[in-house]
Design an enzyme around this catalytic site. Structure first.
Site, PDB file in Angstrom:
ATOM      1  CB  CYS A 112      -0.946   0.009   1.195  1.00 45.42           C
ATOM      2  SG  CYS A 112      -2.064  -1.382   1.201  1.00 45.42           S
ATOM      3  CG  HIS A 251      -3.033   3.527   2.670  1.00 41.47           C
ATOM      4  ND1 HIS A 251      -3.551   3.326   1.409  1.00 41.47           N
ATOM      5  CD2 HIS A 251      -3.135   2.332   3.320  1.00 41.47           C
ATOM      6  CE1 HIS A 251      -3.939   2.066   1.310  1.00 41.47           C
ATOM      7  NE2 HIS A 251      -3.708   1.452   2.448  1.00 41.47           N
ATOM      8  CG  ASN A 281      -6.619  -0.548   1.818  1.00 44.10           C
ATOM      9  OD1 ASN A 281      -5.984  -0.136   0.843  1.00 44.10           O
ATOM     10  ND2 ASN A 281      -6.031  -1.060   2.877  1.00 44.10           N
TER      11      ASN A 281
HETATM   12  N1  COA Z   1     -18.169  -8.089  10.544  1.00 42.62           N
HETATM   13  C1  COA Z   1     -18.540  -8.388  11.785  1.00 42.62           C
HETATM   14  N2  COA Z   1     -17.659  -8.726  12.757  1.00 42.62           N
HETATM   15  C2  COA Z   1     -16.369  -8.767  12.426  1.00 42.62           C
HETATM   16  C3  COA Z   1     -15.916  -8.483  11.128  1.00 42.62           C
HETATM   17  C4  COA Z   1     -16.885  -8.130  10.178  1.00 42.62           C
HETATM   18  N3  COA Z   1     -16.562  -7.843   8.904  1.00 42.62           N
HETATM   19  N4  COA Z   1     -14.582  -8.576  11.105  1.00 42.62           N
HETATM   20  C5  COA Z   1     -14.188  -8.922  12.338  1.00 42.62           C
HETATM   21  N5  COA Z   1     -15.269  -9.046  13.142  1.00 42.62           N
HETATM   22  C6  COA Z   1     -15.336  -9.396  14.549  1.00 42.62           C
HETATM   23  C7  COA Z   1     -14.112 -10.164  15.002  1.00 42.62           C
HETATM   24  O1  COA Z   1     -14.253 -11.533  14.666  1.00 42.62           O
HETATM   25  C8  COA Z   1     -14.150  -9.925  16.501  1.00 42.62           C
HETATM   26  O2  COA Z   1     -15.074 -10.789  17.070  1.00 42.62           O
HETATM   27  P1  COA Z   1     -14.770 -11.525  18.454  1.00 42.62           P
HETATM   28  O3  COA Z   1     -14.574 -10.411  19.451  1.00 42.62           O
HETATM   29  O4  COA Z   1     -15.966 -12.352  18.659  1.00 42.62           O
HETATM   30  O5  COA Z   1     -13.510 -12.298  18.199  1.00 42.62           O
HETATM   31  C9  COA Z   1     -14.713  -8.501  16.590  1.00 42.62           C
HETATM   32  O6  COA Z   1     -15.331  -8.225  15.339  1.00 42.62           O
HETATM   33  C10 COA Z   1     -13.671  -7.443  16.875  1.00 42.62           C
HETATM   34  O7  COA Z   1     -12.563  -7.701  16.066  1.00 42.62           O
HETATM   35  P2  COA Z   1     -11.308  -6.798  16.088  1.00 42.62           P
HETATM   36  O8  COA Z   1     -10.277  -7.375  15.187  1.00 42.62           O
HETATM   37  O9  COA Z   1     -10.919  -6.445  17.490  1.00 42.62           O
HETATM   38  O10 COA Z   1     -11.918  -5.464  15.442  1.00 42.62           O
HETATM   39  P3  COA Z   1     -11.177  -4.131  15.181  1.00 42.62           P
HETATM   40  O11 COA Z   1     -11.888  -3.029  15.836  1.00 42.62           O
HETATM   41  O12 COA Z   1      -9.684  -4.241  15.403  1.00 42.62           O
HETATM   42  O13 COA Z   1     -11.396  -3.952  13.628  1.00 42.62           O
HETATM   43  C11 COA Z   1     -10.240  -4.180  11.570  1.00 42.62           C
HETATM   44  C12 COA Z   1     -10.895  -4.917  12.732  1.00 42.62           C
HETATM   45  C13 COA Z   1      -9.699  -5.211  10.607  1.00 42.62           C
HETATM   46  C14 COA Z   1     -11.265  -3.311  10.881  1.00 42.62           C
HETATM   47  C15 COA Z   1      -9.084  -3.311  12.127  1.00 42.62           C
HETATM   48  O14 COA Z   1      -8.259  -4.059  12.966  1.00 42.62           O
HETATM   49  C16 COA Z   1      -8.249  -2.691  11.057  1.00 42.62           C
HETATM   50  O15 COA Z   1      -8.696  -1.845  10.316  1.00 42.62           O
HETATM   51  N6  COA Z   1      -6.963  -3.082  10.990  1.00 42.62           N
HETATM   52  C17 COA Z   1      -6.058  -2.543   9.998  1.00 42.62           C
HETATM   53  C18 COA Z   1      -6.386  -3.131   8.666  1.00 42.62           C
HETATM   54  C19 COA Z   1      -5.699  -2.438   7.562  1.00 42.62           C
HETATM   55  O16 COA Z   1      -5.730  -1.253   7.480  1.00 42.62           O
HETATM   56  N7  COA Z   1      -5.086  -3.208   6.688  1.00 42.62           N
HETATM   57  C20 COA Z   1      -4.461  -2.716   5.523  1.00 42.62           C
HETATM   58  C21 COA Z   1      -3.235  -1.980   5.832  1.00 42.62           C
HETATM   59  S1  COA Z   1      -2.553  -1.307   4.394  1.00 42.62           S
END
Ligand code: COA
Length: 326
Positions: A112, A251, A281
């Site tokens: 990215c 980004h 993204n």
């Molecule tokens: N819909 C519903 N629930 C979801 C889900 C979705 N699409 N994706 C994950 N969950 C659930 C998880 O399974 C977890 O459930 P649990 O507590 O029962 O295990 C819960 O939501 C919380 O998950 P968590 O990972 O703590 O959520 P978060 O607030 O960290 O958000 C992301 C998850 C992926 C959105 C976040 O971590 C993120 O944006 N990370 C960076 C990703 C990124 O930018 N990547 C590219 C970089 S270039």
């Protein structure tokens, strides 16, 4: 000689995938996706379309806006996390599609952060005088490497392409750049199979290893930290106060990442360009598409100082500080 952007372009596929569409595919909800990421829609390319197709369309628009012909381009640098093939370079495929027959062409792989790495590289070729006009493209068809059975990742990504033309400028231009990497975090975000460490096999297909894998929470913390750090450092390097930066174009991964970093920087959020609600993204295409839209809609004007700042798999990060020429 200072390099500057003399034209930009963007192209996204017509097909829109909403959060409600994703509700029908995986166990998720519009409320969860919009609250946790800020994303409402993303684009999806048709099955017969690959990254170089989108990149070529964005490139044609950038060429038109720069008043150049394809033959005027000396070098094409393409960045993509979803290249058409391992080789040849996507840049070569774009070269052929737009008819830039005088251009050398190669790819940069910085996930990215690819567009930031590519702009930084292009600026060096201009400032040494080796090349006159360089096309930089960020292009992605991430939908083809996204696992639509994995709700942790499939809600995040979208398809699209952005392009800029860099040339020598006598006003404004790229003031300075910062690039960084930490390969010890390579497993946080990766596409595990299909390369020489895990060649494609029945097992890799069965284990869904040809799709993006991500440790979301760790990537989130890394992203907030480097977005803040990188923005602060590039302003310091250029001896410019953040107060004098007209726009930051980060980004576009998650609105919560952007908001957390911007809060720490004490920078006004109305001067941060955000379009992830529309596109999700788009990896290397996110920043050039946001830049193009910000210029086309009249936000960015001649003389504005802007920071492009990115982060991604690798891990990689980087920023360009630009005084807008157009
Ligand atoms: N819909 C519903 N629930 C979801 C889900 C979705 N699409 N994706 C994950 N969950 C659930 C998880 O399974 C977890 O459930 P649990 O507590 O029962 O295990 C819960 O939501 C919380 O998950 P968590 O990972 O703590 O959520 P978060 O607030 O960290 O958000 C992301 C998850 C992926 C959105 C976040 O971590 C993120 O944006 N990370 C960076 C990703 C990124 O930018 N990547 C590219 C970089 S270039």
């Amino acid at each position: 000689m200072r390099a500057g952007i003399i034209g930009s372009g963007a192209y996204v596929p017509k097909k829109i995938i909403s959060n409600f569409d994703l509700e029908k595919i995986v166990d998720t909800s519009n409320q969860w996706i919009s609250e946790r990421t800020g994303i409402l829609y993303r684009r999806k390319a048709d099955d017969n379309i690959c990254s170089s197709d989108l990149g070529a369309e964005a490139a044609k628009i950038a060429l038109k806006n720069a008043n150049l012909n394809p033959e005027d381009i000396d070098l094409i640098i393409a960045a993509s996390s979803s290249p058409d093939r391992i080789f040849p370079a996507t840049a070569c495929l774009i070269q052929n599609k737009i008819g830039a027959k005088n251009a050398a062409a190669f790819d940069i792989q910085a996930a990215c952060t690819g567009f930031i790495y590519a702009v930084t590289t292009a600026a060096q070729y201009i400032s040494t005088g080796l090349y006159k006009n360089i096309l930089v493209v960020g292009c992605e068809v991430l939908s083809k490497i996204t696992d639509f059975k994995d709700r942790n990742t499939c809600v995040l990504f979208g398809d699209g392409a952005g392009a800029v033309i860099l040339s020598e400028v006598d006003y404004g231009g790229i003031i300075t750049n910062i690039l960084g990497a930490d390969g010890s975090g390579s497993e946080l975000l990766e596409l595990p199979a299909g390369g020489t460490s895990e060649p494609a096999s029945f097992d890799t297909v069965k284990e869904r290893k040809h799709y993006i894998k991500m440790r979301g929470c760790e990537v989130f913390k890394f992203a907030v930290r480097v977005l803040e750090d990188c923005t602060r450092k590039i302003a310091e390097k250029a001896n410019v106060s953040l107060k004098d930066i007209d726009y930051i174009i980060p980004h576009q991964a998650n609105i919560r990442i952007i908001e957390a970093a911007i809060k720490r920087l004490e920078y006004p959020c109305e001067r941060v360009v955000v379009n992830l609600n529309k596109y999700g993204n788009m990896s290397s295409a996110s920043i050039p598409v946001a830049l193009h839209e910000a210029y086309q809609t009249g936000k960015i004007k001649r003389g504005h100082k802007i920071i492009l700042v990115g982060f991604g798999a690798g891990l990689t990060w980087g920023a360009n500080l630009i005084e807008w020429t157009l």
